[in-house]
Design a protein around this motif. Structure first.
Motif, PDB file in Angstrom:
ATOM      1  N   LEU A  96      31.046 -46.069   3.503  1.00 45.51           N
ATOM      2  CA  LEU A  96      32.281 -45.434   3.938  1.00 45.51           C
ATOM      3  C   LEU A  96      32.175 -43.935   4.205  1.00 45.51           C
ATOM      4  CD1 LEU A  96      33.414 -48.196   2.994  1.00 45.51           C
ATOM      5  CD2 LEU A  96      35.487 -46.982   2.355  1.00 45.51           C
ATOM      6  N   TRP A  99      33.480 -42.880   9.395  1.00 45.81           N
ATOM      7  CA  TRP A  99      34.516 -43.804   9.859  1.00 45.81           C
ATOM      8  C   TRP A  99      33.951 -44.828  10.833  1.00 45.81           C
ATOM      9  CZ3 TRP A  99      36.736 -45.758  14.200  1.00 45.81           C
ATOM     10  CH2 TRP A  99      37.972 -46.397  14.048  1.00 45.81           C
ATOM     11  N   ASN A 106      37.474 -48.263   6.006  1.00 47.85           N
ATOM     12  CA  ASN A 106      38.119 -46.952   5.938  1.00 47.85           C
ATOM     13  C   ASN A 106      39.623 -47.054   6.160  1.00 47.85           C
ATOM     14  OD1 ASN A 106      36.407 -44.538   5.446  1.00 47.85           O
ATOM     15  ND2 ASN A 106      35.139 -45.453   7.044  1.00 47.85           N
ATOM     16  N   GLU A 107      40.029 -47.883   7.082  1.00 44.23           N
ATOM     17  CA  GLU A 107      41.459 -47.988   7.365  1.00 44.23           C
ATOM     18  C   GLU A 107      42.208 -48.723   6.255  1.00 44.23           C
ATOM     19  OE1 GLU A 107      43.301 -46.459   9.608  1.00 44.23           O
ATOM     20  OE2 GLU A 107      41.477 -45.407  10.223  1.00 44.23           O
ATOM     21  N   GLU A 109      41.436 -48.530   3.095  1.00 39.90           N
ATOM     22  CA  GLU A 109      41.595 -47.512   2.061  1.00 39.90           C
ATOM     23  C   GLU A 109      42.694 -46.536   2.432  1.00 39.90           C
ATOM     24  OE1 GLU A 109      37.525 -47.155  -0.485  1.00 39.90           O
ATOM     25  OE2 GLU A 109      38.091 -45.471   0.786  1.00 39.90           O
ATOM     26  N   ARG A 110      42.673 -46.074   3.658  1.00 38.59           N
ATOM     27  CA  ARG A 110      43.663 -45.088   4.080  1.00 38.59           C
ATOM     28  C   ARG A 110      45.076 -45.659   3.985  1.00 38.59           C
ATOM     29  NH1 ARG A 110      43.206 -41.460   9.606  1.00 38.59           N
ATOM     30  NH2 ARG A 110      44.938 -40.058   9.141  1.00 38.59           N
ATOM     31  N   THR A 129      41.809 -39.679  -1.023  1.00 39.91           N
ATOM     32  CA  THR A 129      40.525 -40.382  -0.990  1.00 39.91           C
ATOM     33  C   THR A 129      40.312 -41.115  -2.300  1.00 39.91           C
ATOM     34  OG1 THR A 129      38.140 -40.131  -0.592  1.00 39.91           O
ATOM     35  CG2 THR A 129      39.207 -38.434  -1.895  1.00 39.91           C
ATOM     36  N   THR A 330      40.779 -40.309  12.829  1.00 37.87           N
ATOM     37  CA  THR A 330      39.565 -40.974  12.382  1.00 37.87           C
ATOM     38  C   THR A 330      38.609 -39.985  11.711  1.00 37.87           C
ATOM     39  OG1 THR A 330      38.543 -40.662  14.554  1.00 37.87           O
ATOM     40  CG2 THR A 330      39.738 -42.713  14.190  1.00 37.87           C
ATOM     41  N   ASP A 332      36.043 -38.416   9.016  1.00 37.30           N
ATOM     42  CA  ASP A 332      34.948 -39.000   8.250  1.00 37.30           C
ATOM     43  C   ASP A 332      35.076 -38.610   6.778  1.00 37.30           C
ATOM     44  OD1 ASP A 332      33.662 -40.257  10.380  1.00 37.30           O
ATOM     45  OD2 ASP A 332      32.623 -38.406  10.953  1.00 37.30           O
ATOM     46  N   PRO A 333      35.104 -39.584   5.873  1.00 36.17           N
ATOM     47  CA  PRO A 333      35.296 -39.260   4.452  1.00 36.17           C
ATOM     48  C   PRO A 333      34.250 -38.308   3.869  1.00 36.17           C
ATOM     49  CG  PRO A 333      35.750 -41.574   4.824  1.00 36.17           C
ATOM     50  CD  PRO A 333      35.194 -41.041   6.106  1.00 36.17           C
TER      51      PRO A 333
END
Length: 484
Positions: A96, A99, A106-107, A109-110, A129, A330, A332-333
């Motif tokens: 993860l 993205w 990722n989505e 989680e978001r 996060t 979008t 990136d974590p």
């Protein structure tokens, strides 16, 4: 994946744990000898044999935190959906950090974090996060707060500041902040301990006084940590008052709601977190009161730009976004969190919420809260004294002549319950926290009866005044629960 066989296996494990011992009586030497005799890793073993043996070791040689009479630290029973989620994550092994590599993960989680941020009352554009746990979330809060307060900190470090920054928290706050102060270079002396009242809540007058004194002495106050469910006593600091003071004083307001934050989804409990909606940042752990497997922490922050500045990173080897993609949509974590490579932590909460629904989850939390009140009432009715005050299911108690360590040893030896000892105002007391949604009134009443029998064995007075709790004492405890 077939769910029914997993469900059946899960139920079998649950029932086996509930019917078995809560804690092991084993030495390190015994375990090491067993491992040394079977696992030299020089030969291959059938997977079925390894699984059966490992499960046997876990059954025999660990404290069973999912047992309904485990009244210990914030280690919960877990839902089936969250256990299945961990298996799916291991099978697909999504990464993860980026993205583009794992869009679905990722989505999910978001989506989950945005839902919970709304329950906390944070704005729609709040950044959030998943983290490895509360320590990482609290570390994130300190790093972002430093970045927000001192623009030169990120490039030039603490040496660029005119003086020493200071964080304000009570002695009831999680001791992990000591590690964080060390790791960030602030130094442990940067933590300024604020007095508490008789309920172990932060004293706002002392906070105001300490900040003023430190500023007059040239220090740089920048952050206040409010608690929403302390580890020892379950105290919830006066969050609204702290928020107001932080606004006046220009300080970052962080709420450590690692355990108690789950109350935000309960219609009957969420008002106890009043003021959390004004926080600059929040820590909450799903692997505590949301009953998912470890580790599953969360960090929330209303200041997107400060998060992005604190964790920014530019590398050539990560997949790049198409120019047409909106970076705000979008992100990136790895550019917005402490971690880089990261497991799909959030699926267990996503799936558990989906399977239980908000009402189902709230019901589990409220059930545990009721069981906490049953424990208070049962203890008071038997002549014990409750020494903390919280709406959460954490009960600290004692009685005249009690040595908590002796009672704990007997409880553990006889497999009655797992509890711990806490120090409140320097005095050792018994600490019991309802951490399992499987705990029943019958479990609690049986444990209290067994403790009362032990008191008689120890030769302690049943009650120092009357031989039993008065009607007024029981009524006061019931009223306390109603008010809370």
């Amino acid at each position: 994946m077939l769910v029914d066989p997993i469900r059946n296996e899960f139920a079998e494990v649950e029932s086996g744990i509930a019917a078995g011992p809560i804690l092991p009586h084993v030495s390190a030497e015994e375990i090491r000898a067993y491992l040394g005799s079977r696992y030299e890793f020089t030969r291959a073993m059938p997977l079925e044999d390894v699984v059966a043996d490992v499960e046997g070791m876990l059954r025999r040689w660990q404290v069973q935190v999912t047992h309904p009479r485990y009244f210990g630290l914030f280690n919960p029973s877990v839902t089936l959906a969250s256990a299945v989620a961990d298996t799916l994550v291991a099978m697909y092994n999504p990464q993860l950090a980026n993205w583009r590599t794992s869009p679905a993960a990722n989505e999910m989680e978001r989506h989950t974090l945005a839902w919970l941020a709304g329950k906390f009352g944070l704005p729609q554009d709040a950044m959030a996060t998943f983290t490895s746990g509360g320590m990482e979330a609290n570390l994130s809060a300190v790093v972002v707060a430093l970045t927000h307060a001192f623009p030169g900190y990120g490039e030039h470090g603490l040496r660029s500041l005119a003086s020493e920054p200071a964080i304000y928290l009570t002695g009831e706050s999680h001791h992990g902040f000591n590690k964080i102060a060390h790791m960030t270079g602030l130094g442990r002396r940067s933590l300024r301990s604020i007095a508490t009242d008789s309920r172990f809540k932060m004293n706002i007058d002392d906070l105001r006084k300490r900040v003023a004194e430190d500023r007059s002495n040239g220090l740089l106050p920048f952050m206040v940590v409010g608690n929403a469910g302390t580890t020892a006593a379950g105290a919830i600091d006066p969050l609204s008052e702290i928020a107001s003071f932080c606004r006046e004083a220009g300080l970052w307001f962080h709420v450590d709601a690692a355990w108690g934050g789950a109350a935000a989804i309960s219609p009957s409990l969420r008002h106890h977190l009043g003021g959390i909606e004004a926080a600059d940042s929040i820590t909450c752990d799903a692997h505590k009161w949301f009953s998912v497997p470890m580790g599953c922490g969360m960090f929330f922050c209303r200041h997107r730009d400060s998060v992005a500045q604190a964790f920014r990173a530019e590398v050539s080897y990560m997949p790049r976004k198409p120019a047409s993609e909106d970076a705000a949509i979008t992100f990136d974590p790895f550019t917005t969190s402490v971690q880089w490579s990261r497991r799909f932590i959030g699926l267990k909460l996503f799936m558990a919420l989906a399977e239980q629904g908000e009402a189902g989850y709230a019901g589990k939390i409220e059930h545990q809260t009721r069981m906490g009140q049953v424990l208070r009432e049962s203890l008071v009715a038997s002549g014990w004294s409750i020494v903390n005050s919280t709406p959460l299911p954490l009960v600290c108690f004692t009685r005249d002549g009690l040595a908590p360590s002796r009672l704990l040893a007997a409880l553990h030896e006889r497999q009655i319950a797992w509890m711990s000892e806490a120090q409140l105002d320097g005095v050792p007391v018994m600490r019991a926290c309802i951490t399992s949604f499987r705990t029943t009134e019958g479990d609690i009443e049986w444990v209290v009866r067994e403790m009362n029998s032990l008191v008689s064995e120890f030769g302690l007075p049943h009650d120092s005044k009357t031989g039993e709790a008065t009607a007024e004492q029981v009524h006061a405890t019931v009223e306390l629960g109603a008010e809370l």
